[in-house]
Design a protein around this motif. Structure first.
Motif, short mmCIF file in Angstrom:
data_model
loop_
_atom_site.label_atom_id
_atom_site.label_comp_id
_atom_site.label_asym_id
_atom_site.label_seq_id
_atom_site.Cartn_x
_atom_site.Cartn_y
_atom_site.Cartn_z
N ALA B 118 0.83 -1.21 0.00
CA ALA B 118 0.00 0.00 0.00
C ALA B 118 0.87 1.26 0.00
CB ALA B 118 -0.93 0.00 1.22
N LEU B 119 1.93 1.25 0.82
CA LEU B 119 2.78 2.43 0.91
C LEU B 119 3.57 2.66 -0.38
CD1 LEU B 119 4.27 2.25 4.51
CD2 LEU B 119 2.52 3.78 3.64
N ALA B 120 3.94 1.57 -1.04
CA ALA B 120 4.79 1.72 -2.23
C ALA B 120 3.98 2.05 -3.47
CB ALA B 120 5.59 0.43 -2.45
N LYS B 121 2.75 1.56 -3.55
CA LYS B 121 2.04 1.61 -4.83
C LYS B 121 0.77 2.46 -4.82
CE LYS B 121 5.04 -0.50 -6.98
NZ LYS B 121 5.74 0.19 -8.08
N TYR B 122 0.41 3.03 -3.69
CA TYR B 122 -0.77 3.89 -3.66
C TYR B 122 -0.38 5.25 -3.11
CZ TYR B 122 -3.55 -0.21 -4.59
OH TYR B 122 -4.08 -1.32 -5.17
N ASP B 123 -0.88 6.29 -3.79
CA ASP B 123 -0.52 7.64 -3.38
C ASP B 123 -1.68 8.24 -2.59
OD1 ASP B 123 0.84 9.88 -3.05
OD2 ASP B 123 0.75 10.57 -5.13
N PHE B 124 -1.71 7.99 -1.28
CA PHE B 124 -2.81 8.53 -0.48
C PHE B 124 -2.25 9.54 0.52
CE2 PHE B 124 -1.55 4.39 1.21
CZ PHE B 124 -1.25 4.68 2.52
N PRO B 125 -3.05 10.53 0.89
CA PRO B 125 -2.57 11.56 1.81
C PRO B 125 -2.14 10.94 3.14
CG PRO B 125 -4.67 12.19 0.86
CD PRO B 125 -4.44 10.78 0.44
N GLY B 126 -1.02 11.40 3.67
CA GLY B 126 -0.54 10.89 4.95
C GLY B 126 0.39 9.70 4.82
#
Lengths: 309, 307
Positions: B118-126
């Motif tokens: 999730a951290l590597a492949k999704y650009d979400f705020p925070g």
């Protein structure tokens, strides 16, 4: 990093905002399980420890708010200070020795000039799989000067070897144990980083006439710096946390290893043998702070302009 | 292993003309091999000592030289004694360790894999803040958390149950760090994009595509979590009181405490139990590392330490 490639999407198939939202929701959803466990197992105990450290258990009046009293006590506590100094000494001596050996082994295995490299790689790594408890029991029995291996070797040569479990040798004996357990682990981390260096760099250097030493110094070592930094920081944390080995050896040498031999043993004994839970929490928090500060300073000194994220 | 040995050979073949000017390809160095043999001895001799002494009778343990086998080969008798001592408590401890390791390490590796992906492949705020917070947690001594964890768990009645060992084992900040770095390299954005264009949902993309690409990283995290839980001593020592729930580490040290405080007659027998029990407790992990070494070594090399 992952710019949602809206331009790749067939125009008009869906609204522009929806795929954006979908990716965000998915990102949060995938991260959530880890984060929940993280909150329960790390954040909650940490906050609770900080909370506890501000209270004192008094004979009269029960548990009362004590402000920073536990912290001022910890700062002036000779037993705690001696333990911290002991692990600091341990850290300054054991960590460089272990990392230098690990570095040497990793470079040797990577050099291509070694016979049976994979045999060495696996066997030197193997002690990492041995529980600290078993390692401490094993080495503890071997150290023994009476029925242990050291005593037996002394008998063979007709000499009395020093008692490795005595006051003056104990810290070094523990250092040897920890080195034995973790040298292979660090070697593997460094070796993996060496394997990630692109082969073209070597070719270019050789074309320029660089020898093996020069390549190791000018290409391999700089490339290893992030991995060395990680290994150093983990070793520092490990040293401050020292508990398992001295706690096991305490049974074999109770007069040498006191209940405050390391700060961690001190925190443990305060809580579980001394019933001083609030003071123990303060000691644990101070220990954690010292660890974080030292690890951070080392990172600052060594990392220079390197990015850690 | 073959890939590692084969890589330099292949490049040599490609550019055979330069062979004489390349010191790296200049044959084996006996001196280097000799130095590494010393390291080999350092790593292996204690394990050999353990094997040799686990195969001795209690009498031979104290009367024969430590680095060789005794008169009788008593290993199997010692194993039988260890397994049957005290109504087979050792087997119970072994089973507990397997339970804690499989559930704890398996869960930790899975959570770290999904979270790292999730951290590597999704650009979400925070995202960056969350990663920094978790990374900071790596430098918090786990042992500093153990006492407050015990107190928290005792308030909700989890102390002295398997949950008290299992739940903390599920969190591996280092595993998350490893998987984030690994996933950034191992899962190409283009594959995710084309799957999305084909209409696949995010969970399905993860399950059918990403998870396969992440397999070496997953095995790496799994093995390192497995070692951490299999060898865990401090936490179970604190949160468990009933010997029936002990893992091997706590149980072995309880025997050690017995041996060093008991009467001399019982002492000798207990030492044999401790040594044989120690030997039995390290065999599964060594086998796991040997069997899976191709996966975890490539997992480390591809992602973990590149920054």
């Amino acid at each position: 990093m992952t710019a949602p490639a809206t331009e790749l999407r067939p125009a008009g198939a869906r609204g522009l905002a929806r795929p954006f939202l979908r990716l965000r929701v998915a990102g949060y959803a995938f991260f959530l399980p880890f984060f929940v466990v993280f909150l329960i197992t790390v954040v909650a105990p940490l906050l609770y420890a900080i909370y506890l450290s501000f209270f004192q258990d008094r004979l009269i009046g029960g548990t009362v708010f004590a402000g920073l009293a536990n912290y001022t006590r910890a700062v002036g506590d000779a037993l705690f200070g001696a333990g911290l100094l002991r692990v600091a000494l341990f850290l300054v001596v054991q960590v460089p020795i272990m990392l230098l050996i690990a570095l040497g082994c990793a470079l040797a295995i990577d050099s291509g000039r070694l016979r049976w490299p994979s045999l060495f790689r696996i066997t030197i790594f193997m002690p990492y799989a041995v529980p600290a408890v078993v390692a401490a029991l094993m080495w503890g029995y071997m150290y023994g000067d009476e029925f242990g291996l050291v005593g037996q070797i002394g008998d063979v040569f007709g000499v009395t070897l020093p008692d490795l479990m005595s006051r003056s040798w104990m810290l070094g004996s523990i250092g040897n144990m920890v080195t034995w357990e973790y040298v292979g682990y660090n070697m593997i981390i460094l070796y993996a980083a060496l394997r990630a260096i692109p082969e073209e760099l070597y070719e270019a250097a050789e074309m320029d006439g660089a020898g093996a030493i020069r390549i190791a110094w000018s290409i391999k070592l700089p490339a290893l710096r992030p991995a060395l930094l990680v290994a150093t920081v983990f070793s520092i944390i490990g040293s401050f946390q020292l508990f398992n080995e001295p706690n096991i050896l305490q049974k074999l040498a109770p007069s040498v290893i006191t209940t405050s031999y390391t700060p961690n043993m001190y925190a443990y004994n305060l809580a579980f043998n001394g019933q001083q839970i609030n003071y123990s929490a303060a000691v644990a928090v101070v220990l954690g702070l010292v660890t974080v500060v030292v690890a951070y300073v080392v990172q600052l000194i060594t990392a220079r302009r390197e990015q850690t994220l | 292993m073959t890939a590692v040995a084969g890589a330099p050979a292949a490049t040599t073949a490609q550019r055979g003309t330069h062979r004489s000017t390349k010191p790296r390809r200049r044959g084996k160095s006996p001196v280097l091999t000799l130095i590494m043999l010393v390291m080999f001895g350092y790593a292996v001799l204690p394990l050999f000592w353990l094997l040799a002494n686990s195969s001795k009778t209690s009498a031979d343990l104290f009367s024969t030289f430590g680095l060789w086998f005794g008169g009788d080969f008593h290993l199997f008798a010692n194993i039988a004694d260890t397994l049957s001592y005290n109504n087979g408590i050792f087997l119970r401890w072994f089973g507990n360790t397997v339970l804690y390791s499989v559930v704890g390490a398996g869960g930790a590796a899975l959570l770290a894999t999904i979270g790292g992906y999730a951290l590597a492949k999704y650009d979400f705020p925070g995202r960056k803040l969350l990663f920094a917070v978790v990374l900071g947690a790596i430098s918090i001594p786990g042992t500093a958390l153990a006492v407050p964890t015990y107190l928290l768990f005792s308030q909700i009645g989890l102390v002295d149950t398997p949950w008290a060992v299992l739940i903390p084992s599920l969190c591996s900040p280092f595993g998350l760090y490893l998987m984030r770095v690994y996933a950034a390299d191992a899962v190409p954005d283009s594959i995710l994009e084309s799957a999305r264009i084909d209409g696949a949902g995010e969970f399905r993309i993860f399950r059918t595509i990403a998870l396969r690409l992440l397999a070496p990283g997953f095995v790496t995290v799994l093995l390192f979590s497995l070692v951490a839980t299999w060898n865990n001593y401090f936490l179970p020592l604190i949160v468990l009181n009933t010997p029936d729930w002990f893992p091997l580490t706590v149980g072995l040290n309880q025997w050690n405490a017995q041996a060093n405080s008991g009467t001399s007659g019982a002492v000798d027998a207990t030492y044999s139990l401790i040594l044989t029990g120690s030997l039995l407790s390290i065999v599964p992990l060594i086998i796991a590392f040997l069997v899976l070494q191709r996966f975890w070594q490539s997992g480390l090399a591809t992602g973990s330490v590149k920054q």
